[in-house]
Design a protein around this motif. Sequence first.
Motif, PDB file in Angstrom:
ATOM      1  N   PHE A 190      31.883  50.799  28.443  1.00 50.93           N
ATOM      2  CA  PHE A 190      32.407  49.717  29.287  1.00 50.93           C
ATOM      3  C   PHE A 190      31.284  49.131  30.154  1.00 50.93           C
ATOM      4  O   PHE A 190      31.101  47.908  30.234  1.00 50.93           O
ATOM      5  CB  PHE A 190      33.529  50.290  30.156  1.00 50.93           C
ATOM      6  CG  PHE A 190      34.379  49.281  30.870  1.00 50.93           C
ATOM      7  CD1 PHE A 190      34.653  48.030  30.339  1.00 50.93           C
ATOM      8  CD2 PHE A 190      34.961  49.592  32.099  1.00 50.93           C
ATOM      9  CE1 PHE A 190      35.459  47.111  31.007  1.00 50.93           C
ATOM     10  CE2 PHE A 190      35.772  48.688  32.770  1.00 50.93           C
ATOM     11  CZ  PHE A 190      36.008  47.442  32.229  1.00 50.93           C
ATOM     12  N   LEU A 240      40.302  52.935  32.487  1.00 54.51           N
ATOM     13  CA  LEU A 240      39.427  51.757  32.591  1.00 54.51           C
ATOM     14  C   LEU A 240      39.891  50.840  33.720  1.00 54.51           C
ATOM     15  O   LEU A 240      39.077  50.235  34.420  1.00 54.51           O
ATOM     16  CB  LEU A 240      39.385  51.007  31.254  1.00 54.51           C
ATOM     17  CG  LEU A 240      38.637  51.748  30.132  1.00 54.51           C
ATOM     18  CD1 LEU A 240      38.758  51.006  28.809  1.00 54.51           C
ATOM     19  CD2 LEU A 240      37.162  51.935  30.504  1.00 54.51           C
ATOM     20  N   LYS A 241      41.198  50.758  33.889  1.00 50.39           N
ATOM     21  CA  LYS A 241      41.735  49.910  34.964  1.00 50.39           C
ATOM     22  C   LYS A 241      41.265  50.409  36.332  1.00 50.39           C
ATOM     23  O   LYS A 241      40.721  49.652  37.136  1.00 50.39           O
ATOM     24  CB  LYS A 241      43.266  49.920  34.898  1.00 50.39           C
ATOM     25  CG  LYS A 241      43.929  49.050  35.937  1.00 50.39           C
ATOM     26  CD  LYS A 241      45.431  48.980  35.683  1.00 50.39           C
ATOM     27  CE  LYS A 241      46.048  47.864  36.511  1.00 50.39           C
ATOM     28  NZ  LYS A 241      47.425  47.552  36.082  1.00 50.39           N
ATOM     29  N   GLY A 245      49.714  42.061  34.659  1.00 50.53           N
ATOM     30  CA  GLY A 245      49.842  42.488  33.271  1.00 50.53           C
ATOM     31  C   GLY A 245      48.548  42.484  32.469  1.00 50.53           C
ATOM     32  O   GLY A 245      48.566  42.760  31.266  1.00 50.53           O
ATOM     33  N   ILE A 246      47.414  42.220  33.121  1.00 50.32           N
ATOM     34  CA  ILE A 246      46.141  42.263  32.389  1.00 50.32           C
ATOM     35  C   ILE A 246      45.788  43.723  32.103  1.00 50.32           C
ATOM     36  O   ILE A 246      45.900  44.578  32.976  1.00 50.32           O
ATOM     37  CB  ILE A 246      45.023  41.581  33.213  1.00 50.32           C
ATOM     38  CG1 ILE A 246      45.331  40.087  33.361  1.00 50.32           C
ATOM     39  CG2 ILE A 246      43.653  41.797  32.557  1.00 50.32           C
ATOM     40  CD1 ILE A 246      44.391  39.342  34.296  1.00 50.32           C
ATOM     41  N   ARG A 247      45.414  43.994  30.865  1.00 47.85           N
ATOM     42  CA  ARG A 247      45.095  45.366  30.472  1.00 47.85           C
ATOM     43  C   ARG A 247      43.711  45.442  29.843  1.00 47.85           C
ATOM     44  O   ARG A 247      43.284  44.507  29.170  1.00 47.85           O
ATOM     45  CB  ARG A 247      46.116  45.883  29.445  1.00 47.85           C
ATOM     46  CG  ARG A 247      47.491  46.159  30.051  1.00 47.85           C
ATOM     47  CD  ARG A 247      48.436  46.688  28.987  1.00 47.85           C
ATOM     48  NE  ARG A 247      48.496  45.778  27.849  1.00 47.85           N
ATOM     49  CZ  ARG A 247      48.765  46.173  26.591  1.00 47.85           C
ATOM     50  NH1 ARG A 247      49.000  47.434  26.332  1.00 47.85           N
ATOM     51  NH2 ARG A 247      48.806  45.275  25.621  1.00 47.85           N
ATOM     52  N   ILE A 248      43.062  46.561  30.070  1.00 52.31           N
ATOM     53  CA  ILE A 248      41.768  46.791  29.438  1.00 52.31           C
ATOM     54  C   ILE A 248      41.969  47.887  28.402  1.00 52.31           C
ATOM     55  O   ILE A 248      42.365  49.005  28.742  1.00 52.31           O
ATOM     56  CB  ILE A 248      40.717  47.210  30.469  1.00 52.31           C
ATOM     57  CG1 ILE A 248      40.686  46.191  31.613  1.00 52.31           C
ATOM     58  CG2 ILE A 248      39.341  47.334  29.810  1.00 52.31           C
ATOM     59  CD1 ILE A 248      39.730  46.541  32.716  1.00 52.31           C
ATOM     60  N   LEU A 249      41.741  47.547  27.143  1.00 52.82           N
ATOM     61  CA  LEU A 249      41.985  48.504  26.070  1.00 52.82           C
ATOM     62  C   LEU A 249      40.668  49.037  25.534  1.00 52.82           C
ATOM     63  O   LEU A 249      39.763  48.258  25.221  1.00 52.82           O
ATOM     64  CB  LEU A 249      42.737  47.831  24.917  1.00 52.82           C
ATOM     65  CG  LEU A 249      44.082  47.187  25.234  1.00 52.82           C
ATOM     66  CD1 LEU A 249      44.790  46.804  23.949  1.00 52.82           C
ATOM     67  CD2 LEU A 249      44.945  48.126  26.052  1.00 52.82           C
ATOM     68  N   PRO A 250      40.562  50.360  25.424  1.00 52.30           N
ATOM     69  CA  PRO A 250      39.352  50.923  24.841  1.00 52.30           C
ATOM     70  C   PRO A 250      39.281  50.600  23.352  1.00 52.30           C
ATOM     71  O   PRO A 250      40.287  50.212  22.743  1.00 52.30           O
ATOM     72  CB  PRO A 250      39.519  52.421  25.064  1.00 52.30           C
ATOM     73  CG  PRO A 250      40.989  52.630  25.169  1.00 52.30           C
ATOM     74  CD  PRO A 250      41.562  51.380  25.756  1.00 52.30           C
ATOM     75  N   GLY A 251      38.103  50.777  22.783  1.00 48.01           N
ATOM     76  CA  GLY A 251      37.925  50.546  21.344  1.00 48.01           C
ATOM     77  C   GLY A 251      38.098  51.844  20.557  1.00 48.01           C
ATOM     78  O   GLY A 251      38.846  52.739  20.968  1.00 48.01           O
ATOM     79  N   LEU A 266      37.370  50.151  36.831  1.00 49.01           N
ATOM     80  CA  LEU A 266      36.878  48.806  37.140  1.00 49.01           C
ATOM     81  C   LEU A 266      37.221  48.430  38.577  1.00 49.01           C
ATOM     82  O   LEU A 266      36.398  47.876  39.316  1.00 49.01           O
ATOM     83  CB  LEU A 266      37.445  47.774  36.162  1.00 49.01           C
ATOM     84  CG  LEU A 266      36.977  46.326  36.417  1.00 49.01           C
ATOM     85  CD1 LEU A 266      35.452  46.202  36.388  1.00 49.01           C
ATOM     86  CD2 LEU A 266      37.603  45.371  35.400  1.00 49.01           C
TER      87      LEU A 266
END
Lengths: 295, 295
Positions: free
Chosen positions: B167, B136-137, B111-117, B140
Amino acid sequence: MYVESTGIQVIETIEELQKTLNRNERKDTTVGFVPTMGFLHEGHLSLVSHAKEQNDIVVMSIFVNPAQFGPGEDFESYPRDREKDLRLASEAGVDIVFIPSVEEMYPADGGIRILPGRQADELCGASRPGHFDGVLKVVLKLFNIVDPDRSYFGMKDAQQLAIIETFVRDFNLRTAIVRVPIVREEDGLAKSSRNVNLTAIERSEAPAIYQALQSGVEMFADGANPEAVERQVAEGIIANSSGKIDYVKILAYPELGPVTDDTEEIILACAVKFSSTRLIDNIIMSTKDGTPCSE
Amino acid sequence: MYVESTGIQVIETIEELQKTLNRNERKDTTVGFVPTMGFLHEGHLSLVSHAKEQNDIVVMSIFVNPAQFGPGEDFESYPRDREKDLRLASEAGVDIVFIPSVEEMYPADGGIRILPGRQADELCGASRPGHFDGVLKVVLKLFNIVDPDRSYFGMKDAQQLAIIETFVRDFNLRTAIVRVPIVREEDGLAKSSRNVNLTAIERSEAPAIYQALQSGVEMFADGANPEAVERQVAEGIIANSSGKIDYVKILAYPELGPVTDDTEEIILACAVKFSSTRLIDNIIMSTKDGTPCSE
């Protein structure tokens, strides 16, 4: 970079560290990485000693990471002692200390955030919103900067460790994660940089935390249900100290969800607030044979 | 792994790719990485040709990443042709194709997520909520799996490129990012795997998109304000095709915020919906001399 008289290399910039640890230069040399926020104690030195056993080079970072402190938390008062840290790291056999400034680590912010999943819903994640976002941010940066073969984390920060293990697994991060047991004072208090912020009376009361956790895991091993154990542990801490309970919780580890029939390891974890500092501690236990795993 | 008769290595598992690209084995050999979703066209092959010029080994990934498709988007109908892709990659001189299954890439989800700005607030980020989280997921993961020296991205996906550059910068990812200009059909339509999903009539109309963008940047270079340019470009596309406007927008690049006096490069970008597919295109232009940068 400068070399302390003790021979330890002190590096303050990312560029220089990356040049020093460049894989084309280091070839088959393995790097063990010990990330810290400094104010080193025997817990950190235990991470170093595990890293030394398993790797050719030990790199320690010392960085009080503002991204993992919330508003009103103790970023400013978090204890710091650069000279003593360098001496202790050197004596422990650290080869390279990376000690960047905040500006070096966060020169720009494009707003990209890494959010933990369900594992952050409980325990410190519930009490410290955004804390684990900041942990994941600095951990990803440090892993990319150091490019370690193995990274060492203490089991005192068990929730952090569980979330980082998930991050490494789900995003294929290029480091192994090594769990290192909690180091305790003789009276049982878990070693922590924050212990210096306890008053003398609080310090004398603080071992009640570990005593309560120990009796809690015994109760659980004897068949008590999680809620009863949590209640008993909280009562034990309140009865024997001036600390206020932030949480006392039993969860499946490392999932940090509810305990089920399939759960193989549980964590009994707590956070306790004293006048000017907040302490955490935990015991991780196998549900099969009742053996503590985190000690 | 198997080796096609053409000599290209086809690898389907992360473990095997990492073994093959292990830095202790590859030493000073540089790796150029071309991530794709397959259904290769000249745009992808241009990425390969840039990668070949600058690196010893070229690794291409072919993976239609479910994480970057939203509900109701075209994950299922996204075109796929494994055999043709392997032939084209091989002819273009790709050394290793990494072509994992969805299960191989996403065996577990903590459930870890990478959110853009803020860069994701406009353009495709506004139309496709969660799209850039998924980008992004996978990026990476792929960077960690391949560990490339340089990674090649096409400027057609200009917003994706801007976010990935941020990123890499903010999280110290261990790869250089190389921008590769858009490749177009003779009539100006930007090459895209999705072009095959246009009807014959839509295909004949689609060059209107680039024509409208070209007249838009001319207007902007002549001093027209962004809103007037956006309106004119949208009208040009509507007048000359059956496409519906998703967005037409001028923003500072790569910040993707409003154009100010300090802006050095702008992007004029659009997304246009046809009956069963959505096309994007853009022109990036220096504000100083009016030179297109993305072509």
